[in-house]
Design a protein around this motif. Sequence first.
Motif, short mmCIF file in Angstrom:
data_model
loop_
_atom_site.label_atom_id
_atom_site.label_comp_id
_atom_site.label_asym_id
_atom_site.label_seq_id
_atom_site.Cartn_x
_atom_site.Cartn_y
_atom_site.Cartn_z
N ALA A 68 0.83 -1.21 0.00
CA ALA A 68 0.00 0.00 0.00
C ALA A 68 0.86 1.26 0.00
N GLU A 69 1.97 1.20 0.72
CA GLU A 69 2.88 2.35 0.75
C GLU A 69 3.45 2.61 -0.65
N MET A 70 3.81 1.55 -1.35
CA MET A 70 4.33 1.70 -2.70
C MET A 70 3.25 2.25 -3.63
N ALA A 71 2.03 1.78 -3.48
CA ALA A 71 0.92 2.29 -4.30
C ALA A 71 0.67 3.76 -4.01
N MET A 72 0.74 4.14 -2.74
CA MET A 72 0.54 5.55 -2.36
C MET A 72 1.63 6.44 -2.95
N GLU A 73 2.88 5.97 -2.91
CA GLU A 73 3.98 6.76 -3.48
C GLU A 73 3.79 6.94 -4.99
N THR A 74 3.28 5.91 -5.65
CA THR A 74 3.01 6.00 -7.08
C THR A 74 1.92 7.02 -7.37
N VAL A 75 0.85 6.98 -6.60
CA VAL A 75 -0.25 7.93 -6.79
C VAL A 75 0.22 9.36 -6.54
N VAL A 76 1.03 9.56 -5.52
CA VAL A 76 1.55 10.90 -5.23
C VAL A 76 2.45 11.38 -6.36
N ALA A 77 3.27 10.50 -6.92
CA ALA A 77 4.14 10.88 -8.03
C ALA A 77 3.32 11.27 -9.26
N ILE A 78 2.26 10.53 -9.53
CA ILE A 78 1.38 10.86 -10.66
C ILE A 78 0.70 12.20 -10.43
N ARG A 79 0.22 12.41 -9.20
CA ARG A 79 -0.43 13.68 -8.89
C ARG A 79 0.54 14.85 -9.07
N ASP A 80 1.78 14.66 -8.61
CA ASP A 80 2.78 15.72 -8.75
C ASP A 80 3.04 16.05 -10.22
N LYS A 81 3.09 15.03 -11.07
CA LYS A 81 3.31 15.27 -12.50
C LYS A 81 2.12 15.99 -13.13
N VAL A 82 0.91 15.64 -12.73
CA VAL A 82 -0.28 16.31 -13.26
C VAL A 82 -0.29 17.78 -12.83
N VAL A 83 0.01 18.04 -11.58
CA VAL A 83 0.06 19.42 -11.09
C VAL A 83 1.15 20.21 -11.81
N GLU A 84 2.30 19.58 -12.01
CA GLU A 84 3.40 20.24 -12.72
C GLU A 84 3.00 20.58 -14.16
N ALA A 85 2.32 19.66 -14.83
CA ALA A 85 1.87 19.91 -16.20
C ALA A 85 0.84 21.04 -16.23
N TYR A 86 -0.07 21.04 -15.26
CA TYR A 86 -1.07 22.10 -15.18
C TYR A 86 -0.41 23.47 -14.97
N GLN A 87 0.60 23.51 -14.11
CA GLN A 87 1.30 24.77 -13.87
C GLN A 87 2.06 25.23 -15.11
N GLU A 88 2.60 24.29 -15.87
CA GLU A 88 3.28 24.65 -17.13
C GLU A 88 2.28 25.27 -18.11
N ILE A 89 1.08 24.72 -18.16
CA ILE A 89 0.05 25.26 -19.05
C ILE A 89 -0.33 26.67 -18.61
N LEU A 90 -0.44 26.88 -17.31
CA LEU A 90 -0.79 28.22 -16.83
C LEU A 90 0.29 29.25 -17.14
N ARG A 91 1.53 28.82 -17.19
CA ARG A 91 2.63 29.75 -17.47
C ARG A 91 2.78 30.09 -18.95
N MET A 92 2.08 29.38 -19.81
CA MET A 92 2.21 29.64 -21.24
C MET A 92 1.62 31.00 -21.59
N PRO A 93 2.32 31.75 -22.41
CA PRO A 93 1.76 33.04 -22.83
C PRO A 93 0.60 32.82 -23.78
N VAL A 94 -0.38 33.68 -23.64
CA VAL A 94 -1.58 33.54 -24.48
C VAL A 94 -1.51 34.51 -25.63
#
Length: 94
Positions: A68-94
């Motif tokens: 379960a700990e390994m599964a939780m670490e995987t979910v947190v890593a995926i969440r971090d990547k999604v948040v990072e991608a979202y922040q990259e999109i927000l930083r894009m000039p329009v």
Amino acid sequence: MFTAINAASAYNAARTAVSPGQAGGAVEKLSTAAADFAQQMAQVDTVSTGAMTGQVETHRLVQTIAEAEMAMETVVAIRDKVVEAYQEILRMPV
């Protein structure tokens, strides 16, 4: 220097990367992963309850918690990547 063939190849690669058919597969995989994670957490709950009542041995409890700990670490890593991608999109000039 870009030629017409290079531009066409780049367009073709970009078009297939963002096509709706590709995104549907990713959504299904993410949905399956979320269901697997929920099942893993339910298994931890069941095993821990069994360990408290003496029906499950401690070794099995420790093994389930480690999984379960390994599964939780995987979910947190995926969440971090999604948040990072979202922040990259927000930083894009329009």
